[in-house]
Design a protein around this motif. Structure first.
Motif, PDB file in Angstrom:
ATOM      1  N   LEU A 114       9.416   6.112   5.628  1.00 34.21           N
ATOM      2  CA  LEU A 114       9.767   5.648   6.979  1.00 34.21           C
ATOM      3  C   LEU A 114       9.181   4.256   7.239  1.00 34.21           C
ATOM      4  O   LEU A 114       9.813   3.401   7.861  1.00 34.21           O
ATOM      5  N   TYR A 115       7.952   4.036   6.771  1.00 32.49           N
ATOM      6  CA  TYR A 115       7.329   2.720   6.967  1.00 32.49           C
ATOM      7  C   TYR A 115       8.118   1.633   6.248  1.00 32.49           C
ATOM      8  O   TYR A 115       8.475   0.608   6.842  1.00 32.49           O
ATOM      9  N   VAL A 116       8.397   1.861   4.943  1.00 33.04           N
ATOM     10  CA  VAL A 116       9.090   0.813   4.191  1.00 33.04           C
ATOM     11  C   VAL A 116      10.557   0.695   4.613  1.00 33.04           C
ATOM     12  O   VAL A 116      11.165  -0.363   4.480  1.00 33.04           O
ATOM     13  N   GLY A 117      11.135   1.787   5.137  1.00 32.70           N
ATOM     14  CA  GLY A 117      12.532   1.738   5.561  1.00 32.70           C
ATOM     15  C   GLY A 117      12.724   1.061   6.901  1.00 32.70           C
ATOM     16  O   GLY A 117      13.577   0.183   7.056  1.00 32.70           O
ATOM     17  N   VAL A 118      11.916   1.452   7.887  1.00 35.86           N
ATOM     18  CA  VAL A 118      12.094   0.917   9.250  1.00 35.86           C
ATOM     19  C   VAL A 118      11.374  -0.423   9.416  1.00 35.86           C
ATOM     20  O   VAL A 118      11.979  -1.428   9.807  1.00 35.86           O
TER      21      VAL A 118
ATOM     22  N   PRO B 110       4.992  15.172   4.172  1.00 32.42           N
ATOM     23  CA  PRO B 110       4.460  14.036   4.949  1.00 32.42           C
ATOM     24  C   PRO B 110       3.984  12.891   4.067  1.00 32.42           C
ATOM     25  O   PRO B 110       4.067  11.721   4.445  1.00 32.42           O
ATOM     26  N   GLY B 111       3.494  13.219   2.868  1.00 33.00           N
ATOM     27  CA  GLY B 111       3.011  12.183   1.948  1.00 33.00           C
ATOM     28  C   GLY B 111       4.109  11.320   1.363  1.00 33.00           C
ATOM     29  O   GLY B 111       3.834  10.213   0.885  1.00 33.00           O
ATOM     30  N   THR B 112       5.359  11.823   1.363  1.00 33.77           N
ATOM     31  CA  THR B 112       6.482  11.014   0.864  1.00 33.77           C
ATOM     32  C   THR B 112       7.331  10.464   2.004  1.00 33.77           C
ATOM     33  O   THR B 112       7.767   9.312   1.949  1.00 33.77           O
ATOM     34  N   VAL B 113       7.544  11.278   3.036  1.00 33.99           N
ATOM     35  CA  VAL B 113       8.413  10.850   4.144  1.00 33.99           C
ATOM     36  C   VAL B 113       7.753   9.744   4.968  1.00 33.99           C
ATOM     37  O   VAL B 113       8.409   8.770   5.367  1.00 33.99           O
TER      38      VAL B 113
ATOM     39  N   VAL C  35       0.841  -1.193   0.000  1.00 31.58           N
ATOM     40  CA  VAL C  35       0.000   0.000   0.000  1.00 31.58           C
ATOM     41  C   VAL C  35       0.882   1.249   0.000  1.00 31.58           C
ATOM     42  O   VAL C  35       0.641   2.205  -0.751  1.00 31.58           O
ATOM     43  N   ALA C  36       1.933   1.246   0.840  1.00 33.40           N
ATOM     44  CA  ALA C  36       2.844   2.391   0.904  1.00 33.40           C
ATOM     45  C   ALA C  36       3.602   2.575  -0.406  1.00 33.40           C
ATOM     46  O   ALA C  36       3.780   3.704  -0.888  1.00 33.40           O
ATOM     47  N   THR C  37       4.032   1.471  -1.014  1.00 29.87           N
ATOM     48  CA  THR C  37       4.766   1.538  -2.286  1.00 29.87           C
ATOM     49  C   THR C  37       3.886   2.114  -3.389  1.00 29.87           C
ATOM     50  O   THR C  37       4.329   2.961  -4.174  1.00 29.87           O
ATOM     51  N   ARG C  38       2.640   1.657  -3.430  1.00 31.04           N
ATOM     52  CA  ARG C  38       1.719   2.180  -4.450  1.00 31.04           C
ATOM     53  C   ARG C  38       1.467   3.655  -4.221  1.00 31.04           C
ATOM     54  O   ARG C  38       1.335   4.440  -5.173  1.00 31.04           O
ATOM     55  N   ASP C  39       1.440   4.075  -2.966  1.00 33.85           N
ATOM     56  CA  ASP C  39       1.212   5.476  -2.631  1.00 33.85           C
ATOM     57  C   ASP C  39       2.385   6.353  -3.078  1.00 33.85           C
ATOM     58  O   ASP C  39       2.199   7.497  -3.505  1.00 33.85           O
ATOM     59  N   LEU C  40       3.607   5.793  -3.005  1.00 33.75           N
ATOM     60  CA  LEU C  40       4.803   6.548  -3.393  1.00 33.75           C
ATOM     61  C   LEU C  40       4.967   6.645  -4.908  1.00 33.75           C
ATOM     62  O   LEU C  40       5.673   7.528  -5.404  1.00 33.75           O
ATOM     63  N   ALA C  41       4.349   5.727  -5.642  1.00 32.59           N
ATOM     64  CA  ALA C  41       4.598   5.620  -7.087  1.00 32.59           C
ATOM     65  C   ALA C  41       4.270   6.902  -7.836  1.00 32.59           C
ATOM     66  O   ALA C  41       4.904   7.212  -8.850  1.00 32.59           O
ATOM     67  N   ASP C  42       3.308   7.676  -7.350  1.00 31.71           N
ATOM     68  CA  ASP C  42       2.887   8.882  -8.064  1.00 31.71           C
ATOM     69  C   ASP C  42       3.790  10.082  -7.788  1.00 31.71           C
ATOM     70  O   ASP C  42       3.720  11.077  -8.516  1.00 31.71           O
ATOM     71  N   SER C  43       4.618  10.011  -6.745  1.00 33.51           N
ATOM     72  CA  SER C  43       5.402  11.191  -6.375  1.00 33.51           C
ATOM     73  C   SER C  43       6.905  10.952  -6.290  1.00 33.51           C
ATOM     74  O   SER C  43       7.677  11.913  -6.346  1.00 33.51           O
ATOM     75  N   VAL C  44       7.339   9.708  -6.155  1.00 35.97           N
ATOM     76  CA  VAL C  44       8.771   9.410  -6.004  1.00 35.97           C
ATOM     77  C   VAL C  44       9.183   8.401  -7.067  1.00 35.97           C
ATOM     78  O   VAL C  44       8.588   7.318  -7.153  1.00 35.97           O
TER      79      VAL C  44
END
Length: 309
Positions: free
Chosen positions: A239-243, A232-235, A44-53
């Motif tokens: 943080l979730y996928v990193g930690v 906050p939308g990218t960090v 879910v987090a990865t899909r959320d990042l796909a549009d901005s990172v």
């Protein structure tokens, strides 16, 4: 005392060894389940990042964050075992390539053109590949485990096809199948981890090597695509996928494989589509429906059948 031990060596050994595998198997299954649940959220987090990172930048920063999270605990064992790690650098580099650099880049690339639900469901193909690797390595899977795997695979296919065995794949789905192959290869390698290497030291080394492998590609991505805004939308997702998804989940998964093997841990991984579907229902409001519930029951039944001793 000596005579008694000599007469009954088998009984004595069995009495001492029997409780340990049960405890180890229980802990291994629990750790594999924890890693699977955490990784389900990462889709879910990865899909959320796909549009901005951009994918490579997301993966690079994921491992930088993971390194910072693991370093306070792993720095001492890493330094203590530096000679042993240097001796087995080839093995560790191969594990880093499959498990850190390649696998996660493929997952983030897939997030550009497929849904988080599909990503989680397609990753359920990796336990089949793990089982093939285990069989090629001489491990006997047993009829019950094979039957459980077949039931779980059927449930996954029906869940992906929304009640049908006809599946329409997008480009991102194909990237996810490649990611599943890479993750299964990493998991198979873990079972052959050289004797004596500390788990945290090994984890830290794979993170360092993976980040180094990604650094040149990250530099090219920065030059071509530019950076991304730190909001906050990218960090938050990073943080979730990193930690959690990297530091915590990879440690749990590596430990689980050392206790119960890649094939058996892979069976627990079939629960990932169930976790992703439940998260989608809770967070995104996607309806599961009667067919979805039946597919989940098949997956859960297959996992229970394969995991039972």
């Amino acid at each position: 005392m000596t005579l008694t031990t000599a007469r009954h060596p088998t009984a004595s050994a069995a009495a001492t060894r029997r409780p340990a595998p049960a405890r180890g198997a229980g802990l291994g299954l629990l750790l594999a389940l924890l890693a699977t649940v955490v990784w389900s959220g990462s889709f879910v987090a990865t899909r959320d990042l796909a549009d901005s990172v951009p994918p490579v930048q997301a993966v690079f920063w994921r491992w930088i964050i993971a390194l910072l999270a693991v370093a306070p605990f792993a720095a001492r064992p890493f330094w203590r075992q530096r000679a042993l790690l240097r001796r087995h650098l080839g093995f560790t580099a191969l594990a880093s390539l499959f498990g850190v650099a390649l696998y996660n880049t493929l997952v983030h690339q897939a997030g550009l053109t497929t849904s988080a639900t599909n990503m989680g469901m397609i990753m359920a193909a990796s336990p089949v590949i793990m089982a093939v690797y285990a069989r090629l390595g001489g491990e006997r899977l047993g009829a019950r485990r094979l039957l459980g795997m077949a039931v779980a695979v059927l449930g996954v296919l029906l869940l992906v096809g929304r009640g049908s065995l006809t599946i329409d794949l997008a480009a991102g789905d194909l990237w996810m199948f490649a990611a599943a192959l890479s993750f299964a290869s990493y998991s198979a390698l873990l079972k052959r981890r050289p004797e004596g290497i500390d788990g945290l030291a090994f984890l830290f080394t794979t993170f360092v090597l993976g980040a180094l492998m990604l650094a040149p590609v990250h530099a090219v991505s920065l030059a071509v695509q530019g950076g991304f805004p730190a909001t906050p939308g990218t960090v938050g997702p990073l943080l979730y996928v990193g930690v959690l998804s990297s530091a915590v989940a990879f440690f749990c998964w590596n430990k689980a494989i050392s206790l119960i093997g890649a094939a058996r841990a892979g069976v627990v991984y079939y629960l990932q589509p169930v976790c992703v579907a439940l998260l989608s229902y809770a967070l995104l409001g996607e309806e599961l429906g009667l067919a979805g519930g039946a597919c989940m029951a098949l997956i859960l039944g297959g996992v229970a059948l394969s995991s039972a001793r």
